[in-house]
Scaffold this active site. Structure first.
Site, PDB file in Angstrom:
ATOM      1  N   HIS A 110       0.830  -1.209   0.000  1.00 49.44           N
ATOM      2  CA  HIS A 110       0.000   0.000   0.000  1.00 49.44           C
ATOM      3  C   HIS A 110       0.867   1.263   0.000  1.00 49.44           C
ATOM      4  O   HIS A 110       0.657   2.154   0.824  1.00 49.44           O
ATOM      5  CB  HIS A 110      -0.917   0.015   1.229  1.00 49.44           C
ATOM      6  CG  HIS A 110      -1.843  -1.150   1.319  1.00 49.44           C
ATOM      7  ND1 HIS A 110      -2.430  -1.561   2.501  1.00 49.44           N
ATOM      8  CD2 HIS A 110      -2.306  -1.997   0.364  1.00 49.44           C
ATOM      9  CE1 HIS A 110      -3.199  -2.607   2.278  1.00 49.44           C
ATOM     10  NE2 HIS A 110      -3.137  -2.895   0.982  1.00 49.44           N
ATOM     11  N   PRO A 111       1.846   1.388  -0.892  1.00 41.99           N
ATOM     12  CA  PRO A 111       2.661   2.608  -0.893  1.00 41.99           C
ATOM     13  C   PRO A 111       1.833   3.824  -1.276  1.00 41.99           C
ATOM     14  O   PRO A 111       0.934   3.739  -2.116  1.00 41.99           O
ATOM     15  CB  PRO A 111       3.736   2.311  -1.946  1.00 41.99           C
ATOM     16  CG  PRO A 111       3.087   1.342  -2.885  1.00 41.99           C
ATOM     17  CD  PRO A 111       2.198   0.488  -2.013  1.00 41.99           C
TER      18      PRO A 111
END
Length: 553
Positions: free
Chosen positions: A469-470
């Site tokens: 989930h950058p």
């Protein structure tokens, strides 16, 4: 430069597909979408249960990895990003989480004016076609089908019941009024097929004839005349070409590639650009900064009853599951197997949940490669939601093909360690509840001997993994904020004709998986791009635990 299009969009992922579809739907404009990947056809992407395959295939994944992470013993963590029509929505785990209301109120407090919960809720409703969600809180006629699993495995309900027995709320819809608690998990699956942004938005929009989808197109840089973006230079089939944007260029290329493309185009920290051999056009020191992510560990338990998915991991069983899916789009192939979940607060005094649980009736790594040492097992993926650690994405040279430096700086803030210790201990307590007693055997991972702060820290350091989930690397904020990259209408500050709209603009990571907020970003950005009045704010009030100041549950 060849005669072009009104809009050029870089990236066909969660936000890019939505924007392309909404611009085409308007009917006035021509749109070019540049996508480096190719087709999303085939069972590895379209079969929900095959989710571990595409993110580990060079065909569909950019293949990024982090620099050695100093607080994780120098480990490099993989950073998958979708390189295919639909982007990361075509290779993700299909878990659908809007995020907590307070996430978006925090965005607004950080300078993203007009992105509070009351502002984004109408866009979630426009986007969704919810099946089984809370009435009045969910959309029911949007393109994005959101469904629930059939809960045929008894472990799903046992997990939720264990949460209730431990004193936590049970929520009928964590994407509705109340996120906090345990309940059924939602997925972007429809009629047994992965419901990616490509399936929901892009493919139907292509039928309008107003979108030119150019695949195998590797974006090299944004082309400027003065400080106005006028096109995109890209490589395709060994040739370098340029497509003109008569109105605007929109970058929706991920939290890794969006800042990289800005930097290659001369927008970023001047010192970083000069060191890479790029002449600065605009000094925006926030480009590539503020990188953060969710980390998680797999908490694995031996199962005392033969009800888990572990026996399905042999080739014959996988083949039968795949055959049923191919013929009927049903059975074990038609779900992502994340069908129950929990959102809890790690301590009293925390206003809204900061720990998330994905429950899985199997003991297996996300990449599908390593089954735990037991005939039957189950697990939860658990980790803190709001890390205070921050890293960066920085180009290292002016070669567009060179991977950037990606340093998340995971676990660099002491709060992260405190939260992870709480997550481990609270999880262990969950599995001692009466509802789990018929199923829960020995603790496979981390192991019952991992008890002290030091032991838990060591386990986290060695075993934590990215939840993929950058976000945050082109942070949205006020136009006069020196570290903001885009303003609240997604316009890149300091230039004209250029916007960024994807998870890179999130000021702070949201509670849960990021596909939902990325889709919403595309919906809201499309109205800004089209110059429309934003949807009317909602007056609905989300549930916050009334005892949050004094009670952990």
């Amino acid at each position: 430069m060849a005669s072009g299009f009104d809009y050029v969009i870089v990236g066909s992922g969660s936000a890019g597909s939505v924007i392309a579809a909404r611009l085409a739907e308007d009917g006035r404009y021509s749109v070019c979408v540049l996508e480096y990947g190719g087709s999303d056809r085939g069972p590895f992407i379209q079969m929900p249960a095959a989710l571990s395959y595409p993110m580990n295939m060079k065909t569909y994944d950019w293949g990024f990895q982090s620099d050695p992470e100093p607080h994780l013993g120098g480990r490099r963590l993989v950073t998958p990003r979708g390189k295919v029509i639909g982007g990361s929505s075509s290779i993700n785990g299909m878990v659908y989480v809007r995020g907590h209301a307070r996430d978006f109120d925090s965005w607004e407090a950080m300078g993203a004016k007009g992105w509070g919960y009351r502002h984004v809720l109408p866009y979630y409703k426009r986007m969704e076609h919810s099946h089984g969600g809370e009435e009045g809180w969910r959309g029911t006629d949007g393109p994005m089908h959101v469904t629930r699993g059939r809960l045929t495995n008894p472990l799903y309900r046992a997990f939720v019941e264990a949460g209730r027995e431990a004193g936590y709320p049970v929520t009928p819809d964590y994407n509705g009024r109340q996120q906090e608690g345990f309940g059924e998990m939602e997925m972007t699956v429809w009629n047994g097929v992965r419901w990616s942004a490509a399936n929901a938005y892009l493919k139907p929009a292509l039928k309008t004839g107003r979108i030119d989808l150019t695949t195998r197109a590797f974006a090299r840089r944004v082309v400027f005349e003065g400080k106005k973006a006028v096109g995109v230079e890209y490589e395709r089939g060994g040739k370098i070409e340029t497509v003109r944007a008569n109105r605007e260029v929109i970058i929706a290329a991920s939290a890794i590639n969006s800042p990289k493309l800005l930097q290659l185009s001369g927008i970023g920290d001047a010192e970083v650009l000069k060191a890479a051999g790029v002449a600065p056009l605009v000094h925006r020191p926030g480009v590539g900064g503020n990188l953060h992510d969710h980390l998680e560990v797999y908490f694995q338990i031996e199962c005392l009853q033969p009800v888990t998915l572990n026996p399905q991991f042999n080739l014959v069983s996988k083949g039968l599951v795949g055959l049923r899916w191919l013929l009927f789009k049903s059975g074990l192939g038609a779900t992502n197997h994340f069908e129950s979940c929990g959102f809890i607060r790690s301590a009293a005094g925390i206003e809204y949940p900061d720990i998330q649980y994905h429950f899985l009736p199997a003991a297996v790594r996300y990449d599908g490669k390593k089954v735990a040492g037991a005939a039957h097992g189950f697990q939860v993926h658990v980790g803190p939601m709001r890390t205070k650690s921050r890293g960066h994405v920085r180009i290292k040279s002016d070669d567009p093909r060179a991977a950037p430096s990606i340093l998340f700086n995971y676990m660099s803030h002491p709060n992260d360690w405190t939260e992870f210790r709480s997550a481990i201990r609270l999880t262990r307590e969950l599995f001692t509840q009466d509802a789990m007693k018929p199923f829960a055997g020995r603790e496979l991972q981390p192991g019952s001997d991992i008890e002290s702060d030091e032991a838990i820290d060591g386990f986290v350091r060695e075993e934590c993994e990215s939840a993929y989930h950058p976000c945050g690397t082109c942070r949205m904020g006020a136009a006069d904020d020196p570290m903001a990259v885009v303003d609240p209408e997604c316009r890149v500050i300091g230039v004209e004709g250029l916007r960024v709209a994807d998870s890179s603009i999130f000021p702070q990571i949201t509670n849960g998986n990021l596909n939902g907020p990325s889709l919403m970003t595309g919906e809201k950005a499309s109205d800004h791009i089209l110059g429309r009045e934003p949807l009317a704010p909602s007056n609905q009030t989300p549930w916050i635990n009334p005892e949050w100041e004094t009670s952990q549950r």
